[in-house]
Design a protein around this motif. Sequence first.
Motif, PDB file in Angstrom:
ATOM      1  N   SER A 251      24.673  93.229  12.759  1.00  0.00           N
ATOM      2  CA  SER A 251      25.054  91.870  13.640  1.00  0.00           C
ATOM      3  C   SER A 251      25.972  91.227  12.921  1.00  0.00           C
ATOM      4  CB  SER A 251      23.749  91.234  13.769  1.00  0.00           C
ATOM      5  OG  SER A 251      22.477  91.928  13.867  1.00  0.00           O
TER       6      SER A 251
ATOM      7  N   LEU B 102      27.301  91.743  25.294  1.00  0.00           N
ATOM      8  CA  LEU B 102      26.494  92.696  25.902  1.00  0.00           C
ATOM      9  C   LEU B 102      25.453  93.382  25.061  1.00  0.00           C
ATOM     10  CD1 LEU B 102      28.495  95.716  28.100  1.00  0.00           C
ATOM     11  CD2 LEU B 102      26.366  96.200  26.639  1.00  0.00           C
TER      12      LEU B 102
ATOM     13  N   GLY C 139      20.004  91.189  22.714  1.00  0.00           N
ATOM     14  CA  GLY C 139      19.014  91.146  21.807  1.00  0.00           C
ATOM     15  C   GLY C 139      18.410  89.979  21.266  1.00  0.00           C
TER      16      GLY C 139
ATOM     17  N   VAL D   9      22.110  86.698  18.643  1.00  0.00           N
ATOM     18  CA  VAL D   9      23.040  86.258  17.640  1.00  0.00           C
ATOM     19  C   VAL D   9      24.389  86.211  17.831  1.00  0.00           C
ATOM     20  CG1 VAL D   9      22.870  88.399  16.425  1.00  0.00           C
ATOM     21  CG2 VAL D   9      23.543  86.666  15.358  1.00  0.00           C
ATOM     22  N   GLN D  10      24.981  87.264  18.662  1.00  0.00           N
ATOM     23  CA  GLN D  10      26.424  87.243  18.834  1.00  0.00           C
ATOM     24  C   GLN D  10      26.839  85.975  19.814  1.00  0.00           C
ATOM     25  OE1 GLN D  10      28.078  88.988  17.079  1.00  0.00           O
ATOM     26  NE2 GLN D  10      26.333  90.111  16.314  1.00  0.00           N
TER      27      GLN D  10
ATOM     28  N   VAL E 106      19.161  95.134  28.724  1.00  0.00           N
ATOM     29  CA  VAL E 106      18.497  95.974  29.469  1.00  0.00           C
ATOM     30  C   VAL E 106      16.861  95.863  29.203  1.00  0.00           C
ATOM     31  CG1 VAL E 106      18.392  97.979  28.059  1.00  0.00           C
ATOM     32  CG2 VAL E 106      18.419  98.490  30.349  1.00  0.00           C
ATOM     33  N   ALA E 107      16.742  95.260  28.085  1.00  0.00           N
ATOM     34  CA  ALA E 107      15.111  95.179  27.720  1.00  0.00           C
ATOM     35  C   ALA E 107      14.645  93.898  28.048  1.00  0.00           C
ATOM     36  CB  ALA E 107      14.815  95.458  26.398  1.00  0.00           C
TER      37      ALA E 107
ATOM     38  N   GLY F 121      19.881  94.072  32.962  1.00  0.00           N
ATOM     39  CA  GLY F 121      20.715  95.322  33.499  1.00  0.00           C
ATOM     40  C   GLY F 121      21.241  96.265  32.312  1.00  0.00           C
TER      41      GLY F 121
ATOM     42  N   TRP G 253      24.071  98.306  30.574  1.00  0.00           N
ATOM     43  CA  TRP G 253      25.509  98.358  30.216  1.00  0.00           C
ATOM     44  C   TRP G 253      26.341  97.316  31.207  1.00  0.00           C
ATOM     45  CZ3 TRP G 253      25.339 100.577  26.081  1.00  0.00           C
ATOM     46  CH2 TRP G 253      24.620 101.683  25.697  1.00  0.00           C
TER      47      TRP G 253
ATOM     48  N   ASN H 106      27.129  94.817  20.292  1.00  0.00           N
ATOM     49  CA  ASN H 106      26.795  95.644  19.342  1.00  0.00           C
ATOM     50  C   ASN H 106      25.671  96.449  19.997  1.00  0.00           C
ATOM     51  OD1 ASN H 106      25.286  96.793  17.021  1.00  0.00           O
ATOM     52  ND2 ASN H 106      24.371  94.797  16.306  1.00  0.00           N
ATOM     53  N   PRO H 107      26.278  97.561  20.559  1.00  0.00           N
ATOM     54  CA  PRO H 107      25.329  98.097  21.505  1.00  0.00           C
ATOM     55  C   PRO H 107      24.477  99.272  20.744  1.00  0.00           C
ATOM     56  CG  PRO H 107      27.361  99.125  21.440  1.00  0.00           C
ATOM     57  CD  PRO H 107      27.602  97.938  20.375  1.00  0.00           C
ATOM     58  N   PRO H 108      23.321  99.777  21.579  1.00  0.00           N
ATOM     59  CA  PRO H 108      23.009 101.020  20.616  1.00  0.00           C
ATOM     60  C   PRO H 108      23.444 101.970  20.598  1.00  0.00           C
ATOM     61  CG  PRO H 108      22.017 100.989  22.892  1.00  0.00           C
ATOM     62  CD  PRO H 108      23.057  99.853  22.914  1.00  0.00           C
TER      63      PRO H 108
ATOM     64  N   VAL I 119      14.974 100.960  21.638  1.00  0.00           N
ATOM     65  CA  VAL I 119      15.876 100.587  22.739  1.00  0.00           C
ATOM     66  C   VAL I 119      17.050 100.068  21.880  1.00  0.00           C
ATOM     67  CG1 VAL I 119      16.186  99.271  24.578  1.00  0.00           C
ATOM     68  CG2 VAL I 119      14.004 100.079  24.546  1.00  0.00           C
ATOM     69  N   TYR I 120      16.590  99.190  20.930  1.00  0.00           N
ATOM     70  CA  TYR I 120      18.017  98.725  20.125  1.00  0.00           C
ATOM     71  C   TYR I 120      18.850  99.789  19.494  1.00  0.00           C
ATOM     72  CZ  TYR I 120      15.768  99.735  15.582  1.00  0.00           C
ATOM     73  OH  TYR I 120      15.276 100.340  14.621  1.00  0.00           O
TER      74      TYR I 120
HETATM   75  C1  LIG Z   1      21.542  96.797  18.074  1.00  0.00           C
HETATM   76  S1  LIG Z   1      21.110  95.735  19.188  1.00  0.00           S
HETATM   77  C2  LIG Z   1      22.006  94.389  18.994  1.00  0.00           C
HETATM   78  C3  LIG Z   1      21.474  93.188  19.275  1.00  0.00           C
HETATM   79  C4  LIG Z   1      22.514  92.019  18.908  1.00  0.00           C
HETATM   80  N1  LIG Z   1      23.302  91.814  19.898  1.00  0.00           N
HETATM   81  C5  LIG Z   1      22.838  91.990  17.513  1.00  0.00           C
HETATM   82  O1  LIG Z   1      24.254  91.869  17.220  1.00  0.00           O
HETATM   83  O2  LIG Z   1      22.169  92.084  16.674  1.00  0.00           O
HETATM   84  C6  LIG Z   1      21.258  96.353  20.672  1.00  0.00           C
HETATM   85  C7  LIG Z   1      20.583  95.889  22.001  1.00  0.00           C
HETATM   86  O3  LIG Z   1      21.236  96.591  23.222  1.00  0.00           O
HETATM   87  C8  LIG Z   1      20.324  96.512  24.040  1.00  0.00           C
HETATM   88  N2  LIG Z   1      20.388  97.805  24.854  1.00  0.00           N
HETATM   89  C9  LIG Z   1      19.986  98.895  24.605  1.00  0.00           C
HETATM   90  N3  LIG Z   1      20.391  99.645  25.944  1.00  0.00           N
HETATM   91  C10 LIG Z   1      21.332  98.988  26.484  1.00  0.00           C
HETATM   92  C11 LIG Z   1      21.951  99.161  27.872  1.00  0.00           C
HETATM   93  N4  LIG Z   1      21.910 100.584  28.398  1.00  0.00           N
HETATM   94  N5  LIG Z   1      22.602  98.167  28.466  1.00  0.00           N
HETATM   95  C12 LIG Z   1      22.474  96.992  27.751  1.00  0.00           C
HETATM   96  N6  LIG Z   1      21.823  96.641  26.670  1.00  0.00           N
HETATM   97  C13 LIG Z   1      21.201  97.660  26.007  1.00  0.00           C
HETATM   98  C14 LIG Z   1      18.777  96.411  23.227  1.00  0.00           C
HETATM   99  O4  LIG Z   1      17.898  96.013  23.701  1.00  0.00           O
HETATM  100  C15 LIG Z   1      19.332  95.506  21.938  1.00  0.00           C
HETATM  101  O5  LIG Z   1      18.784  94.341  22.502  1.00  0.00           O
END
Ligand SMILES: C[S@@+](CC[C@H](N)C(=O)[O-])C[C@H]1O[C@@H](n2cnc3c(N)ncnc32)[C@H](O)[C@@H]1O
Length: 497
Positions: free
Chosen positions: A141, A159, A162, A165-166, A182-183, A206, A208, A223-225, A236-237
């Motif tokens: 993050s 996008l 979580g 924070v961003q 998504v969660a 939703g 992506w 900061n996607p998974p 999920v994160y």
């Molecule tokens: C690594 S965390 C980042 C959280 C926060 N943005 C940060 O920078 O700390 C990834 C976030 O993406 C979400 N996520 C996972 N799969 C996703 C998808 N297919 N579409 C949208 N968000 C998704 C998770 O629920 C999680 O909140």
Amino acid sequence: MRVLPHLSPACAESLRAALLRARFTTDGVRELLGPSAHAALGRGEVEPAFRAGREAGELGVLVRLLLLGATEPDAAVRAALAPLTPSDARDAGLLVPDGDGWRAALDLRPYADDDGEWWVLSDLDARRQDRDHVTGVGGASLTLAAATVRRPVGSLLDLGTGCGVQALHAGRHARTVTATDVAPRALAMARATFALNALDVELLEGAWLEPVADRRFDQIVSNPPFVPGPARVDYVYRDSGQDGDAALAALLRALPGHLEPGGVAQLLGSWLHVRGEDWPDRVRSWLPPGVDAWIVQREVSDPALHVGTWQRDAGLDLASPAARAQAGEWLDWMEREHVEAVGFGFLTLRRLDGASTDAEPTVVFEDVLGEVSDPLGPETAGWLDRIDWLRAHTSDEALLAAPLAVASSVVLETYAEPGTEGWAEVGAAVARMDGPRWRHEVDGPAAALLAGCQGALALGELVKLLAVAHDRPAGELVAATLPAVREFLRHGILVPV
Ligand SMILES: C[S@@+](CC[C@H](N)C(=O)[O-])C[C@H]1O[C@@H](n2cnc3c(N)ncnc32)[C@H](O)[C@@H]1O
């Protein structure tokens, strides 16, 4: 039983009032703990913080309750959180009863950057192994927040928000902020974080880009998974649910379509180093046309390090049968896919604007491995400006007509070997002492040309003077130096005056 956090506006206002009154802020907590206990807490060592907070009234109660995982007596919690009652805090998902007292059900902590301060809600670290665990402000993050361009924009999309924070940072420089996830648990957490900070953020659920299918933004951060592995979701994160780096590939293909002309997307990502393939070729193949791209690789991990790092991050006991089985499956998958290493870094994309859609986009892949103490956000903003300037000065004539100066942070390093007559110079390099510390080796004429770049004379005039001094044809010097000059400009070693 875990409940989804929910802060009504009245509850958020009461909690905010309590946190401010007790000075549960980054400065307040740091002053209470002192540098040593504060640093210890950062390392997960709680005892020094317990000792420092012993006589600290309401702030001590909140630190023990919210940062140290302690159960605090009902009367103390009631006083520290007033006007919020402990049962209101329970209904909001913040506290759970524990004997005669209360303990935290969520992580609530102050968070700040140079310009201000927020509170962030996330799941407790002890619940890290829940599938929908919502992480707090972690290393990734902070990496993205520091690498983000902070210029005023109209609309910004976060996008995969979580804990939000961003989006908190974005609220400073974007007129409107949209955050997706998504969660449902992450969305509830982000909603609570925004309520507590009295911020107006549009939240959409939703996968992506689906929730913003027909929308465009001036800026996108994500900061996607991003952790490549077999197509499954343990957390999920962390896990995209797609094979390897396929989710990043799809995101890169789609993101520019959601940018306004001139808009910028910045994201963290990981890509595979596959046997027989250069990683830049792999990532380049995902980029749509008409997009400037700066892909910076910050780390490269071999398969064992990659798997171990992310298993450790999830808090697994690496010697347990379950963790060994998971690691085995993961490593088997990497072998089958011929993965030799995994790269991690940040990616900046800019959709070319209407006026320059005929222009050739600039796509650059660079390694910036190791520690970089300066935040990369200003560097990224500068990179985008420098690319624009270079595009407007594509021809040699245009470049030669420009007066240039060596950036003030640049030094010349010379290298010498001991010889029979003392030190004998064997090489030299120019290096920036800020940003990513770009460094280029230079020969005599290039060093002399740079020495002359003081903003007074056009580059072409300097080259002519140099040609006379070195008794070389000016055309030859132009051909020899202009490619390097373009690199110096791109890396901010030379700046247009
Ligand atoms: C690594 S965390 C980042 C959280 C926060 N943005 C940060 O920078 O700390 C990834 C976030 O993406 C979400 N996520 C996972 N799969 C996703 C998808 N297919 N579409 C949208 N968000 C998704 C998770 O629920 C999680 O909140």
